[in-house]
Write an enzyme that holds these catalytic residues in place. Structure first.
Site, PDB file in Angstrom:
ATOM      1  CD1 TRP A 126      19.183   4.220  11.500  1.00 48.54           C
ATOM      2  CD2 TRP A 126      18.951   3.399   9.437  1.00 48.54           C
ATOM      3  NE1 TRP A 126      17.966   3.592  11.448  1.00 48.54           N
ATOM      4  CE2 TRP A 126      17.793   3.084  10.188  1.00 48.54           C
ATOM      5  CE3 TRP A 126      19.020   2.997   8.091  1.00 48.54           C
ATOM      6  CZ2 TRP A 126      16.733   2.368   9.640  1.00 48.54           C
ATOM      7  CZ3 TRP A 126      17.965   2.290   7.563  1.00 48.54           C
ATOM      8  CH2 TRP A 126      16.835   1.976   8.330  1.00 48.54           C
ATOM      9  CD1 TRP A 142      -2.982   1.398   0.596  1.00 46.45           C
ATOM     10  CD2 TRP A 142      -1.594   2.416   2.017  1.00 46.45           C
ATOM     11  NE1 TRP A 142      -3.509   2.644   0.874  1.00 46.45           N
ATOM     12  CE2 TRP A 142      -2.673   3.290   1.747  1.00 46.45           C
ATOM     13  CE3 TRP A 142      -0.592   2.827   2.891  1.00 46.45           C
ATOM     14  CZ2 TRP A 142      -2.771   4.547   2.319  1.00 46.45           C
ATOM     15  CZ3 TRP A 142      -0.692   4.085   3.463  1.00 46.45           C
ATOM     16  CH2 TRP A 142      -1.772   4.931   3.171  1.00 46.45           C
ATOM     17  CG  MET A 190      25.314  -0.490   9.519  1.00 46.40           C
ATOM     18  SD  MET A 190      23.854  -1.558   9.683  1.00 46.40           S
ATOM     19  CE  MET A 190      24.649  -3.162   9.798  1.00 46.40           C
ATOM     20  CE1 TYR A 220      23.676   1.965  12.534  1.00 46.19           C
ATOM     21  CE2 TYR A 220      24.929   3.782  11.613  1.00 46.19           C
ATOM     22  CZ  TYR A 220      24.073   2.715  11.441  1.00 46.19           C
ATOM     23  OH  TYR A 220      23.630   2.377  10.181  1.00 46.19           O
ATOM     24  CG  ASP A 221      22.483   0.357  17.172  1.00 51.15           C
ATOM     25  OD1 ASP A 221      22.107   1.435  17.681  1.00 51.15           O
ATOM     26  OD2 ASP A 221      21.844  -0.234  16.287  1.00 51.15           O
ATOM     27  N   GLY A 227      18.031  -5.781   6.438  1.00 46.07           N
ATOM     28  CA  GLY A 227      17.859  -5.099   7.707  1.00 46.07           C
ATOM     29  C   GLY A 227      17.124  -5.995   8.690  1.00 46.07           C
ATOM     30  CD  GLU A 278      20.630  -5.264  10.604  1.00 44.65           C
ATOM     31  OE1 GLU A 278      19.890  -5.504  11.601  1.00 44.65           O
ATOM     32  OE2 GLU A 278      20.692  -4.154  10.099  1.00 44.65           O
TER      33      GLU A 278
END
Length: 394
Positions: A368, A78, A215, A217-218, A109, A151
Site C-alpha cells: 500500500w 468522473w 495490513m 503497518y500503522d 477501506g 475497517e
C-alpha cells in the site's frame, strides 16, 4: 468471465473453484492503486499509465463503496467511468499488456463507514444483496474479483457485538457467489493482535478467502505523543511495555499463524509511506522520543503526519539533508531534521521484510500503495520498493 489466468484450479466437491484448490503459478505480489492519486500535484500525480503491469500479480483498484441496500457503488464517476476519464476501463485494459495480471475491485477501506458493513453483515437479506451486487459489478466492469476492506469489525461505535461472527457469514455468502462465476475474493485485514483478536474469527474466515492481505503497518503514528516507526519488523529496545512490544510485523504474523491461518494464505503488507512527527525537543530524536503532533506534510500527498516514499527519498532526504538512522534490532530506518521526525521503509527494510516472508514461507507480499513508491525514479531506480519485492520473493 474467463477463468483468471494467473492460477490453476481443480473443481471442489460442489463444483465451485474453492480456495483450497487454487494453485498460484507464483506467489502473489499484490499492488494497491489509490485512484485519487490522479489529483496529486506536479510529479506526485499518478495515473493508470504509470502502472507497470509486470510488477504485480494482483492489482487492486481502491476504492469502491457500498450503500445501505448492499449495492457496490462508484465513488468518483468522473474519474472512474467512460463518461469522464474512464479509469476503470483503462485499469482493466492493463491485462492486455500482461495476460497473467489479475485486477480486483477493492471495496471499503476508509471510504465506507464500518457501521454500514456491520449492518450488511448482520442481515441475511443484505448479505445476499451485497454478494450479488459484487458479482455483477465485477462482471460489468471486467474485474477478476473483489478485495474486501472492512475497517474493522467490532471496533466501531454502535451495535457491533456480533461483528466477528457476522463477518464470517458475509464472507461465506460473498465467496460462494463470486466463485460460482469464476471470480476471486480476498480481504485486507488488520494485522496487529490488538485489532485481530476483536475483529476476526481467523479459523472461520480463512476458508472463504483466496488469501489475506495483512495490513502490517500503522503500528505507530502521530495519534501518540511520542515517535514510533510505522512498520517495525521486530520489537526493539525502545519499546517500553508489553503493548508496544506487540506493535511489529513478527508479532502480528506469529499471532495469525498461532490462531490457525495457514502461512500460504498470509500475504505480508508493506507500506510505501512513512509516519511523521514534530519533536518536542530536537535534541531528543530517537524512537519513543516525545512529540507534540504530526510532522509537516510533503509537497505532493500534502497530508500532515504522512509522507509517500517518493516524497521522503526525493525531497526530504535528498533536498533537506535529513539524518538517516538504521535501527538494527527492528530492521527499519528513521530520519530527523531539527524538529521533524519520520519512520519509513526503504529498499533495505523492504528487503528485510521480504526475507522474513520467505523464511516464514508466507503466501506473498502486498504494497500500500504503488502510487507512493518512487514510480518516476527520481531517487534512482523507478519503483525501487516494488522491484525489491519482485527480485526477492521466493
Amino acid at each position: 468471465m474467463a477463468q483468471p489466468s494467473a492460477l490453476r484450479t481443480t473443481p471442489s466437491a460442489n463444483g465451485l473453484m474453492g480456495c483450497q484448490s487454487a494453485q498460484w503459478l507464483h506467489k502473489p505480489v499484490v499492488c494497491y492503486y489509490a485512484s485519487w492519486a490522479a489529483y496529486r500535484p506536479g510529479r506526485g500525480q499518478f495515473n493508470v499509465e504509470q502502472i507497470d503491469p509486470f510488477l504485480c500479480t494482483h492489482l487492486m483498484y481502491a476504492f469502491f463503496g457500498v450503500n445501505d441496500s448492499g449495492a457496490v457503488t462508484i465513488l468518483d464517476p468522473w474519474l472512474d467511468l467512460d463518461s469522464g476519464l474512464g479509469n476503470i476501463r483503462r485499469f482493466n485494459e492493463l491485462r492486455n499488456r500482461n495476460p497473467n495480471l489479475l485486477t480486483m475491485a477493492a471495496v471499503g477501506g476508509a471510504t465506507v463507514d464500518p457501521a454500514l458493513f456491520s449492518k450488511i453483515a448482520a442481515s441475511a437479506t443484505l448479505r445476499g444483496a451485497f454478494a450479488r451486487s459484487a458479482r455483477d459489478f465485477c462482471l460489468t466492469h471486467g474485474f477478476n474479483g473483489v478485495d474486501l476492506g472492512w475497517e474493522f469489525p467490532g471496533l466501531h461505535d454502535g451495535d457491533n457485538a456480533n461483528d466477528k461472527a457476522n463477518f464470517v457469514l458475509m464472507l461465506s455468502v460473498l465467496a460462494a457467489e463470486l466463485r460460482s462465476h469464476g471470480l476471486l475474493l480476498t480481504a485486507a485485514l488488520g494485522a496487529s493482535a490488538n485489532i485481530a483478536s476483536i475483529s476476526y474469527d481467523i479459523r472461520g474466515i480463512v476458508p472463504h478467502l483466496e488469501f489475506i492481505n495483512l495490513m502490517a503497518y500503522d503500528y505507530n503514528g502521530a495519534w501518540n505523543n511520542f515517535t514510533g516507526h510505522n512498520a517495525p519488523l521486530f520489537a526493539g529496545p525502545s519499546d517500553q511495555n508489553d503493548f508496544q512490544r506487540i506493535l511489529n510485523v513478527e508479532h502480528s504474523v506469529n499471532y495469525w499463524l498461532n490462531q490457525g491461518a495457514p502461512a500460504s494464505k498470509l500475504v505480508l503488507g508493506v507500506p510505501a509511506y512513512g509516519r511523521s512527527f514534530t519533536l518536542s525537543n530536537p535534541a531528543v530524536n530517537g524512537l519513543r522520543a516525545p512529540s507534540v503532533g504530526p510532522g509537516l506534510p510533503g509537497p505532493y500527498v500534502q497530508q500532515y503526519g504522512y509522507m509517500a516514499y517518493h516524497e521522503i527519498c526525493g525531497h526530504f532526504l535528498a533536498v533537506s539533508n535529513w539524518q538517516r538512522v538504521w535501527e538494527a534490532v527492528q530492521r527499519i530506518p528513521y530520519g530527523f531534521l531539527d524538529r521533524q521526525w519520520i519512520g519509513y521503509d526503504d529498499r533495505q527494510s523492504i528487503l528485510e521484510k521480504c526475507n522474513f516472508a520467505n523464511s516464514r514461507q508466507l503466501g506473498g507480499m502486498m504494497m500500500w500503495a504503488i502510487d507512493m513508491d518512487d514510480f518516476r525514479g527520481y531517487c534512482g531506480t523507478s519503483y525501487n520498493l516494488l522491484k525489491t519485492i519482485n527480485n526477492c520473493l521466493l
